[in-house]
Structure formats: C-alpha cells, structure tokens
Write an enzyme that holds these catalytic residues in place. Structure first.
Site, PDB file in Angstrom:
ATOM      1  N   GLY A 114     -11.056  -1.264  -0.327  1.00 17.42           N
ATOM      2  CA  GLY A 114     -10.675  -2.452   0.480  1.00 17.42           C
ATOM      3  C   GLY A 114     -10.268  -1.810   1.771  1.00 17.42           C
ATOM      4  O   GLY A 114     -10.377  -0.793   2.080  1.00 17.42           O
ATOM      5  N   CYS A 115      -9.841  -2.774   2.536  1.00 17.62           N
ATOM      6  CA  CYS A 115      -9.059  -2.672   3.675  1.00 17.62           C
ATOM      7  C   CYS A 115      -8.631  -3.657   3.998  1.00 17.62           C
ATOM      8  O   CYS A 115      -8.655  -4.888   3.687  1.00 17.62           O
ATOM      9  CB  CYS A 115     -10.366  -2.277   4.939  1.00 17.62           C
ATOM     10  SG  CYS A 115     -11.396  -0.768   4.697  1.00 17.62           S
TER      11      CYS A 115
END
Length: 343
Positions: A114-115
């Site tokens: 993710g980010c």
C-alpha cells in the site's frame, strides 16, 4: 532544517543520494549505486525465493530475461548493466522491476502493498505533496532506498526516490514542473494484466511510464494528460502536484486510461489517497486519520513540517512504511530535507 526535532525523536535516516548522467552509456549509469550496496544482494535473493519457489526460478528468470526486449532500449541496457555489475541473474533483476505490474489486480489485502499520498494547497496557493511508501520486503527495501538526481549535461532534469536494482520510479519530481507518486490500485482480474502485457508488449510498466513522464514532460497539465492516457499493464493511483494554485490531482488509472481524475479546488484543498477508489466507501484508518488531521489543521497551518507530522502519525505510518517524503516542484530542495527511511 525541517523536522530536526521529529527526526531526532523517531530516529529515521536519510537515503544516500546519487547523481546519474543521462548522457553516459546506459549500461554503466548505475555502477556506483550497485557497488555501494553489494552487501545487501543476499537479501535480494532471499526475498526472491519468497516470491518464486527455487525449483522454478530458472524458468521464471529466463522468461523475465526475455521480457526486457520489449522495454525502452535505454532501460533494458540499464538493467543489463545492473545485472552485470551485481552478478545477479538478468531475469531476476528484470523480475524485480515488474513486480508491481504483475501483482496489481483485485485481491483481498490489508496493507500488504500500500501507500499513502497527499497533495494539498495552502492558503498562499503553494502545493505540497507528501507520501509514505508502504510495502513488504522491509529489510531489503530500507537498506536499498536511494535518492537519484538525473542530469543531462549540467542540468538537473528530474529526481526520484527509488531502490537499488530498480530503474523505474514510484516517487519523483521535475523541478519547477511537477511532482508524482504511485499508490497501488487493486482492480480487475489477473487475466486482464496478462492481456495488457500482450497488448502493450510489456513496453509500459507503470514505473517506467512515470520516469519517462518526468524526463519528457515539463508542465503539470502535460504530465497529467500523459499519465492519464498512456496504456499501462496494471491499474494504479497516480498522484501529481504542480506549481500553481490547486494544481493537484489523484488519477485513478485503469489499464487503458483514467477511470477518474480528482482535482484540488477551493472546497477540496487536500486530497488523500491510500489504496481505495475515493468515490467508494472504505474504512481505511490511514485515510481517515490523515483527512481528520488535515481538516483540523486547516490551510493556514499547512507546510512541509505539518504534512510530515500527518505522515508520521500511526496508522498513516505503519509497520510496512519504507520511507516518508514531502515534495514541492516549486521548492525542489524540500525532497532532500524531508525524505527519511523509517527505522
């Protein structure tokens, strides 16, 4: 300097910084970067074994090795040079460079890859772009994160934060032009990735498209247009910031083009993207926490320091966060002052 107190408290460290000359032969551009990180190559092989069983690695690496013929010529030559300098199989190096492209499809996940990216406009019209890159393989990535300045002659063309052995860019800026970051988007079936690999002949891994955009486009709108319409192998969220008031977008990418382009405005002075379509409901605590903090902060108190505080607050920052950074195309030095590897 920015966040001296905060960086002391959390003991993060800046990545090493390198200069790559685009006028030099592609096959030798990354030599110094590789030489300085040879001690971490066993980690590369260990992580590769987690993804690809040893029993089939030779076959997989051979397939990946041949994919390079579809890459832009310079990038293929860079990968060949990296393989030669590091002693790693070329197929393994190529495989690492397309890992995101072959893994981004609709599947159950909780922050596995993710980010968090934030683009926001302060009350003076300045654009600030923050990002946390979250990913597994923490031991490897934290030890191989680097900042690279790409020069042509004596001119700095663009800068990126990337990883040793990885020639694409997931985070970058073109001075006085635009900033960009990539977040994973999981959409569609795996077979669609395979289909787009065939259609594009694997010419456009998304990290390559971002790097090419940084090198060849000079304005925010031209970058947004290119990043919205270039065919890519896999879905993605591409966040872009500019230099003028409200120049900020979240591009929610399909493989063919943009599914949606969300823009900054007087009403929406900040955009927070994690790994979910903004028009759908989600319970992502990273997005909820960041949005709540920005709303409470207000445009008048938005600056690199306060944006870093948002990015450094749990769960926006979490066990999978590799590095944190704030970017500004209008003030390029901010990237160097704020980019920190999480320790």
């Amino acid at each position: 300097p920015f966040l001296l107190l905060l960086s002391t408290v959390i003991a993060d460290r800046p990545p090493p910084r390198y200069r790559i000359q685009l006028d030099s032969p592609a096959s030798s551009r990354w030599d110094q970067v590789v030489d300085d990180h040879l001690q971490y190559l066993p980690l590369v092989q260990r992580e590769a074994s987690k993804i690809i069983p040893r029993a089939v690695q030779s076959v997989v690496w051979k397939i990946a090795e041949n994919i390079r013929y579809f890459f832009p010529k310079e990038y293929a030559e860079e990968l060949e040079g990296i393989s030669s300098r590091s002693g790693l199989p070329l197929g393994e190096v190529v495989g690492l460079n397309i890992l995101y492209d072959i893994s981004a499809f609709d599947r159950k996940h909780i922050l596995h890859e993710g980010c968090t990216s934030i683009v926001a406009c302060d009350e003076k019209g300045r654009i600030w772009h923050g990002r946390n890159l979250d990913y597994e393989m923490g031991d490897l990535l934290k030890n191989t994160t680097v900042i690279v300045d790409f020069y042509r002659g004596k001119k700095l063309v663009y800068t990126g934060t990337t990883f040793v052995l990885y020639v694409g860019l997931l985070t970058g800026q073109r001075p006085n032009g635009f900033t960009v970051s990539l977040n994973a988007r999981y959409s569609g079936a795996y077979i669609l990735n395979i289909l787009m690999e065939i259609i594009t002949q694997f010419h456009n891994p998304v990290s390559f498209v971002i790097r090419e955009t940084l090198e060849e486009e000079s304005t925010f709108e031209s970058a947004v247009n290119r990043l919205s319409n270039t065919r890519i192998v896999c879905p993605a969220y591409i966040i872009v910031g500019g230099v003028n008031k409200f120049e900020g977008v979240v591009i929610s990418r399909n493989r063919w083009n943009a599914a949606d382009v969300e823009r900054l405005s007087e009403k929406n002075w900040y955009l927070v993207e994690t790994n979910f379509d903004h028009w759908k409901e989600d319970g992502d605590k990273r997005r909820i926490t960041a949005s709540r903090m920005l709303h409470k902060m207000g445009r008048s108190r938005l600056n690199p320091d306060s944006l870093l505080r948002v990015l450094s607050t749990s769960p926006v920052r979490n066990n999978l966060t590799i590095y944190t950074s704030v970017l500004s195309a209008a003030k390029p030095s901010i990237l160097y002052d704020t980019t920190m590897i999480v320790t």
